[in-house]
Design a protein around this motif. Structure first.
Motif, PDB file in Angstrom:
ATOM      1  N   TYR A   1      65.888  29.709  74.845  1.00 47.84           N
ATOM      2  CA  TYR A   1      66.269  29.655  73.434  1.00 47.84           C
ATOM      3  C   TYR A   1      65.097  29.275  72.525  1.00 47.84           C
ATOM      4  CZ  TYR A   1      70.623  29.365  76.028  1.00 47.84           C
ATOM      5  OH  TYR A   1      71.639  29.609  76.911  1.00 47.84           O
TER       6      TYR A   1
ATOM      7  N   VAL B   1      60.570  31.551  69.179  1.00 44.43           N
ATOM      8  CA  VAL B   1      61.162  32.556  68.310  1.00 44.43           C
ATOM      9  C   VAL B   1      60.092  33.144  67.404  1.00 44.43           C
ATOM     10  CG1 VAL B   1      62.828  32.931  66.450  1.00 44.43           C
ATOM     11  CG2 VAL B   1      63.432  31.469  68.397  1.00 44.43           C
TER      12      VAL B   1
ATOM     13  N   GLY C   1      66.017  26.746  62.531  1.00 40.88           N
ATOM     14  CA  GLY C   1      64.957  27.728  62.368  1.00 40.88           C
ATOM     15  C   GLY C   1      64.770  28.218  60.953  1.00 40.88           C
TER      16      GLY C   1
ATOM     17  N   HIS D   1      59.971  27.184  66.959  1.00 41.90           N
ATOM     18  CA  HIS D   1      61.201  26.826  67.672  1.00 41.90           C
ATOM     19  C   HIS D   1      60.871  26.524  69.138  1.00 41.90           C
ATOM     20  CE1 HIS D   1      65.465  26.678  66.721  1.00 41.90           C
ATOM     21  NE2 HIS D   1      65.773  27.209  67.883  1.00 41.90           N
TER      22      HIS D   1
ATOM     23  N   LYS E   1      72.815  31.614  65.589  1.00 41.70           N
ATOM     24  CA  LYS E   1      71.859  31.938  64.528  1.00 41.70           C
ATOM     25  C   LYS E   1      72.042  30.964  63.371  1.00 41.70           C
ATOM     26  CE  LYS E   1      72.396  35.220  61.512  1.00 41.70           C
ATOM     27  NZ  LYS E   1      72.589  36.546  60.898  1.00 41.70           N
TER      28      LYS E   1
ATOM     29  N   THR F   1      68.649  29.436  65.253  1.00 37.34           N
ATOM     30  CA  THR F   1      67.444  30.221  64.964  1.00 37.34           C
ATOM     31  C   THR F   1      67.257  30.428  63.466  1.00 37.34           C
ATOM     32  OG1 THR F   1      68.632  32.321  65.232  1.00 37.34           O
ATOM     33  CG2 THR F   1      67.531  31.412  67.186  1.00 37.34           C
TER      34      THR F   1
ATOM     35  N   GLU G   1      67.138  35.084  69.901  1.00 31.83           N
ATOM     36  CA  GLU G   1      66.258  35.588  68.859  1.00 31.83           C
ATOM     37  C   GLU G   1      67.027  35.617  67.552  1.00 31.83           C
ATOM     38  OE1 GLU G   1      63.107  36.164  69.091  1.00 31.83           O
ATOM     39  OE2 GLU G   1      62.874  36.110  71.276  1.00 31.83           O
ATOM     40  N   ARG G   2      66.310  35.609  66.456  1.00 25.61           N
ATOM     41  CA  ARG G   2      66.949  35.686  65.143  1.00 25.61           C
ATOM     42  C   ARG G   2      67.058  37.142  64.713  1.00 25.61           C
ATOM     43  NH1 ARG G   2      65.081  32.567  59.565  1.00 25.61           N
ATOM     44  NH2 ARG G   2      66.224  33.910  58.114  1.00 25.61           N
TER      45      ARG G   2
END
Length: 712
Positions: free
Chosen positions: A119, A122, A349, A134, A302, A325, A273-274
């Protein structure tokens, strides 16, 4: 590794330094756990940090420090309170996974703490200035035994290198009992082992409980798609340590009649991922009026809550947001009477808490008593537009890149946007190690930023009772982040304590005004004020001393350079033009020939006063009192400018209120044959330089293309 630095505990809504630093003011959430920094523990690992450089492990860590463990190395914590559970913030190298062995009072537990890079790391290349970020993640464990204050819990690396940041110790409550009359998701076929898909069972339970309670018993439940049509119902678990939903999308709906209550369970996703086009959120859209979210553990999504549509009088309280994220929570327009309070957010994030007034203004809504730690891209708390918004008694620590601790902004991103209006109340907040270098601007962002990005600040911005500690750069920044020079005005800063700001207390980069009262500063790195509005010549930023201020009286004098943390003001350069780029004002100007043209460093542009209206004057604020010894006055060097004589005197002031004549009035000839330049010897200590012009033989107005001031 011996005990390193201080131990910092987040408890009872306070960031408490147990030794040796003094306690911070009571701000933030009242939390059921106490956090201890790894660098304050004992062990055999290697301490890293401190570091504020974007893209490094230490810069994203709590306190900008952490401890790296190679295989066989350990970090041992002295437990600060009774506990039976621990959550650990950590990082492992990209592509690696493994575990930490756990020891209680020297005894190895059968349970291990899983660690993974799945996780982390990023990349968001579409966000200008972003780098891989991240780096950290959180992993939690029920110890299976009770520990007391003073007992030890050790974490030991096994087959993978682990960087340990901070450990949260907590006494997790026993599972709650099923409410009478509730509809259990297991009654509808949900699988508490997590093996089977429980999505349909959740839908059926919700449909069977209008106006009632859907019970989520202890267990893990796998959901493969989102829920919709959720209204007039309570979803309740046995506690977030016990009732766990595995899924990256929980509720996705654009409208609801409301009265939705989500409480006491965990939603842990699989977002690695975003992807901004994907609704990988706990709540995406609307819960409807009169709803609430409380006692939740939200992780690996997210966004926690991305709220659109109607959410009037929503309450979001006592939740934990970890490892998103993007944003933790975003009120995305039309939020009325929303209260977001007593939440804990770590490792977001993007903006941890945001209000964005898109399509309709957010109004009468607040962020209060929240604790925000380590947002690794953007701000801790951000208010983008809206009417009568409150940000009160929050604790924000360790912002990393592209953001401030708190941002009050008219950055719109999209239209239709509703700028700041009414009264924006920013009260009682504590900001620790917040502010960051912005690689897009190539200069820093302050701990608290007021940003007239896309339009002037017309709201009344009231900033009171602020504590700023260890900001790597400035405490208060006033800027038009688009570079278009919109005014940041109607601002009052009343009652602030600034300790160890890396550069300046006030960083003013756009036109506008602010009044400061009872703002005290100690340990300022460079100067009290950086006052250099951009673009040059766009206007001035007026810093009004309302009384009770101390420790930040000096002004950075060279707008061509940025203060560097802790380096102080450079020594005087006798060959540097003290007036270039400084704020300039005049009794009048003609058309586009504004006062800033006389201090922009370009001899081909010029200021021209109102015509046929002598006397006229031009005033330049040098930023601080300087022993000026020479002035150089210029007109454009082109031959098209005929020779002329201007009659003027030089006046000076140390406070901008009382002026004295430094050079008596006389005639000065400007001739293209000699460069259209006049040099005037001066002897005076002054901050405000004024040229008082009573005549010009070449044009019925005062004219200067450059006004230059030198120390010799």
């Amino acid at each position: 590794m011996s005990a390193i630095g201080t131990v910092v505990a987040v408890a009872a809504g306070m960031l408490v330094a147990l030794a040796p630093a003094p306690a911070h003011a009571a701000a933030g959430a009242t939390l059921p756990f106490t956090s201890v920094e790894a660098e304050a523990a004992t062990g055999t690992g290697t301490a890293i940090g401190p570091d504020h450089t974007q893209g490094t492990l230490a810069s994203e860590a709590s306190g900008r420090r952490a401890v790296r463990l190679d295989a066989g190395q350990r970090v041992e914590f002295s437990v600060p309170r009774a506990a039976n559970a621990v959550n650990v913030s950590y990082s492992v190298p990209d592509g690696r996974s493994g575990s930490l062995d756990v020891y209680v009072n020297g005894r190895k537990l059968a349970r291990t703490l899983p660690v993974t890079s799945r996780y982390s790391y990023v990349d968001t290349p579409w966000i200008a200035g972003a780098r891989t970020h991240h780096f950290y993640d959180n992993s939690r464990l029920l110890l299976g035994t009770d520990v007391r204050a003073g007992d030890t819990v050790a974490l030991q690396a096994t087959g993978v290198q682990v960087t340990v940041d901070v450990a949260d110790f907590e006494q997790a409550s026993a599972p709650a009992d099923r409410p009478a009359g509730s509809v259990s998701v297991t009654d509808k076929g949900a699988d508490p082992s997590g093996a089977a898909d429980s999505t349909q069972a959740f839908r059926e339970a919700i449909a069977a409980a209008p106006g009632g309670v859907v019970w989520i018993p202890p267990g893990e439940y796998r959901l493969t798609s989102s829920l919709s049509g959720v209204q007039n119902v309570t979803l309740r678990g046995a506690g977030h340590w016990h009732s766990i939903v595995r899924g990256s999308r929980f509720i996705d709906q654009q409208s609801s009649s409301g009265n939705v209550h989500l409480r006491d369970f965990a939603v842990i996703g699989e977002v690695t991922e975003r992807v901004d086009s994907s609704p990988d959120n706990f709540v995406n859209g609307s819960l409807g009026p009169g709803s609430s979210v409380s006692g939740m553990w939200l992780q690996h999504l997210k966004v926690g809550l991305w709220l659109t549509g109607s959410n009037d009088n929503l309450v979001v309280e006592n939740n934990r947001f970890l490892d998103m994220t993007a944003d933790g929570l975003n009120l995305n327009g039309n939020a009325r009477g929303v209260r977001v309070r007593n939440n804990f957010l770590r490792n977001q994030g993007d903006d941890a808490l945001a209000m964005w007034s898109l399509h309709a203004p957010n109004s009468d809504s607040s962020f209060e008593n929240n604790t925000v730690s380590q947002p690794n891209l953007a701000n801790g708390i951000a208010i983008y537009g809206g009417t009568d918004i409150t940000v009160r008694n929050n604790l924000v620590t360790d912002t990393n890149a592209l953001g401030s601790g708190i941002a009050i902004s008219n950055q719109k991103f999209l239209d239709p946007f509703h700028p700041l209006a009414g009264t924006i109340t920013v009260d009682g907040n504590t900001l620790v190690r917040t502010g960051a270098m912005n690689p897009n601007w190539n200069h820093p962002m302050g701990a608290l930023r007021v940003d007239s990005y896309d339009s002037a600040i017309e709201a009344q911005v009231r900033i009171t009772g602020t504590t700023v500690t260890d900001s790597p750069y400035s405490a208060f920044e006033f800027v038009s982040g688009s570079g278009r020079g919109y005014a940041a005005k109607n601002i009052t800063v009343d009652g602030a304590t600034v300790t160890k700001a890396g550069t300046v207390v006030v960083q003013a980069e756009t036109q506008g005004a602010a009044t400061f009262r009872n703002v005290t500063a100690t340990g300022v790195g460079s100067a009290g004020v950086y006052n250099c509005p951009y673009p040059s010549g766009s206007g001035t930023f007026t810093v009004t001393d309302g009384g009770g201020n101390s420790g930040w009286g000096s002004t950075w004098s060279d707008c061509s350079t940025w203060p560097r943390p802790g380096e102080g003001e450079p020594g005087p350069d006798p060959d540097r033009n003290l007036a270039q780029g400084r704020p300039a004002s005049a009794t009048g100007s003609q058309d586009v020939y504004t006062p800033g043209k006389a201090v922009d460093g370009d001899a081909h542009s010029y200021w021209e006063s109102a015509n046929h209206a002598f006397p006229q004057s031009l005033t330049v604020d040098l930023g601080t009192v300087r022993p000026v010894r020479r002035l150089v006055l210029k007109l454009p060097p082109q031959a098209a400018w005929q020779a002329r004589t201007q009659t003027l005197s030089v006046q000076g002031s140390t406070d901008g209120a009382s002026y004295a004549t430094v050079v008596a009035s006389r005639a000065y000839r400007f001739d293209p044959a000699t460069g259209n330049t006049v040099t005037i010897p001066v002897s005076g200590d002054l901050r405000h330089l004024r040229l008082h012009v009573t005549g010009n033989t070449g044009w019925p107005a005062a004219q200067f293309s450059e006004v230059e001031a030198y120390l010799s």
